[in-house]
Scaffold this motif. Structure first.
Motif, short mmCIF file in Angstrom:
data_model
loop_
_atom_site.label_atom_id
_atom_site.label_comp_id
_atom_site.label_asym_id
_atom_site.label_seq_id
_atom_site.Cartn_x
_atom_site.Cartn_y
_atom_site.Cartn_z
N HIS A 146 0.94 -1.20 -0.03
CA HIS A 146 0.16 0.03 -0.18
C HIS A 146 0.80 1.35 0.15
CE1 HIS A 146 -2.57 3.18 1.62
NE2 HIS A 146 -3.55 2.68 1.22
N ASP A 193 -7.01 8.31 0.00
CA ASP A 193 -5.62 7.56 -0.01
C ASP A 193 -4.96 7.98 1.19
OD1 ASP A 193 -6.19 6.40 -2.31
OD2 ASP A 193 -5.03 7.39 -3.85
N SER A 223 -5.93 8.95 4.25
CA SER A 223 -6.78 8.23 5.31
C SER A 223 -6.67 6.62 5.39
CB SER A 223 -8.42 8.62 5.26
OG SER A 223 -8.42 9.90 5.27
N SER A 224 -6.60 5.94 4.23
CA SER A 224 -6.44 4.66 4.20
C SER A 224 -4.92 4.40 4.75
CB SER A 224 -6.61 3.99 2.84
OG SER A 224 -5.60 4.51 1.92
N ASP A 257 -4.96 4.80 8.38
CA ASP A 257 -5.89 3.64 9.04
C ASP A 257 -4.72 2.42 8.98
OD1 ASP A 257 -7.68 5.37 9.39
OD2 ASP A 257 -8.96 4.68 7.84
N LEU A 258 -4.24 2.08 7.93
CA LEU A 258 -3.56 0.80 7.79
C LEU A 258 -2.36 0.69 8.48
CD1 LEU A 258 -3.70 -1.95 6.34
CD2 LEU A 258 -2.41 -0.80 4.61
#
Length: 405
Positions: free
Chosen positions: A321, A345, A347-348, A351-352
């Motif tokens: 990612h 993008d 935010s992900s 989060d990840l």
């Protein structure tokens, strides 16, 4: 105007398992069989109170009667009179009833823990019969007479070799005629062969129940549980097991009162100081916490495996990612008209990364700091009166002033 109805979310999850819903860790066994025959078994408060009262009448009241008959319950005939013996009065008037009253709370807490495996979908529907079989096996082992019979034998054995209480062998007391461990009085005989064995038996019975809980967790840990390493309890979803250790807090407190009373006897009658008794008090606290946390170690191999696998799997996912994010937004290998502000993008990415951080912080023992502090507080609480009454008033006032200023 038509109003919009807000849907109600049902947060209760039906387990559809009568075996789990009726599971009992504390019922059964030799003592339970005897209480059933006498009509004292049951979870109702009145029956629990009757059991506690019966225990006090059997263990403490005869000691009072016999020592009063010998005029050793009070007065100056002996150094340690019955009413001034902190250890015996605390043991049978405080600790013993607690060991009995704690049964209902511990049983309810462990039933909720068993149900949580089903409510949280840790056990798949197809594996519920296997889970129920483990519960049945645990209850079958609980109901066996042999373990509690052996506990009674072990509880009685010290009475054959020890004639007086610990820390009393050098002082004249209501236990025996003469100084220390002389000829047993009627009260001393009853204490040695009836009262003390009953208390030891109830304590050993609780240790056996803790062993049962350990064996049950060990069996469940061998099942195929649906554990998620990113669970915010930092125990892959097994954080609720810490409540199992916390459930035994009343037993820790009860034993702590006995230790504190023995220390009080030593300070009051044998010239010991608070400083010289620090080690046994600290040792008890460490031992009590260790014994309660030890059963949770049976799931440690499972948590270690889950954490290792998750670190590899999520580590690879985070790497891929991050590489894609870098190529798209940093390296700009391809032209596009997208704007990063407000784009999902970043935010992900965060989060990840947060999920991976949770995995790295995941523990291998399902117990949190709050539970450890709570257990330590319960173990230390009975020692507070000893510290307060053994410390000079001026020292206490000085300490308070320092803390305030």
């Amino acid at each position: 105007m038509k109003t919009m109805e807000i849907p109600v979310i049902d947060t209760t999850v039906k387990t559809n398992s009568s075996i789990a819903e009726n599971f009992s860790l504390t019922g059964g066994g030799l003592l339970h069989w005897l209480l059933v025959r006498l009509g004292f078994a049951g979870d109702e408060r009145s029956l629990v109170a009757r059991r506690a009262l019966l225990a006090v009448l059997i263990t403490w009241l005869p000691l009072l009667v016999f020592s009063s008959m010998d005029l050793w319950a009070f007065g100056h005939q002996v150094k340690i009179q019955f009413f001034r013996d902190f250890a015996v009065n605390v043991r049978f008037l405080i600790a013993l009833p607690i060991l009995i009253f704690a049964e209902g709370g511990i049983d309810k807490r462990w039933r909720l823990i068993v149900l949580e495996f089903l409510r949280s979908n840790l056990v798949a529907d197809a594996d519920v019969p296997v889970f129920e079989a483990l519960l049945k096996k645990s209850e079958h082992l609980r109901d066996r007479i042999l373990p509690e019979f052996l506990a009674f034998v072990v509880a009685f054995l010290p009475s054959l070799f020890v004639k007086t209480e610990l820390l009393m062998s050098d002082s004249s007391n209501w236990h025996a005629t003469g100084s220390g461990a002389g000829q047993l009085t009627f009260a001393g005989w009853w204490f040695n062969f009836v009262s003390a064995p009953i208390f030891r038996f109830l304590l050993l019975r609780w240790i056996w129940r803790l062993c049962l809980a350990t064996l049950l967790l060990r069996s469940i840990a061998k099942m195929k549980l649906y554990l998620v390493a990113t669970h915010t309890d930092k125990a892959a979803g097994l954080g609720f097991l810490s409540q199992g250790a916390k459930a035994f807090s009343p037993i820790v407190f009860a034993c702590g009162t006995v230790i504190a009373a023995q220390v009080a006897n030593s300070i009051a009658y044998q010239g010991a100081t608070l400083s010289s008794m620090k080690f046994p008090m600290l040792a008890y606290g460490v031992l009590a916490i260790t014994i309660l946390v030890a059963p949770l170690l049976v799931v440690t191999p499972l948590l270690v495996k889950v954490k290792k696998e998750a670190l590899l799997e999520y580590g690879a996912l985070v790497t891929i990612h991050n590489q894609q994010f870098d190529q798209k937004w940093i390296q700009k290998g391809q032209s596009h008209d997208e704007v990063i502000l407000g784009h999902p993008d970043p935010s992900s990415l965060i989060d990840l990364g947060s999920s991976f951080s949770v995995i790295r912080k995941m523990g291998i023992i399902p117990i949190d700091q709050h539970t450890l502090v709570s257990l330590a507080r319960v173990a230390a609480l009975p020692m507070v009166p000893i510290v307060v009454f053994s410390t000079p008033v001026e020292d206490l006032i000085t300490l308070v002033i320092r803390m305030l200023g």
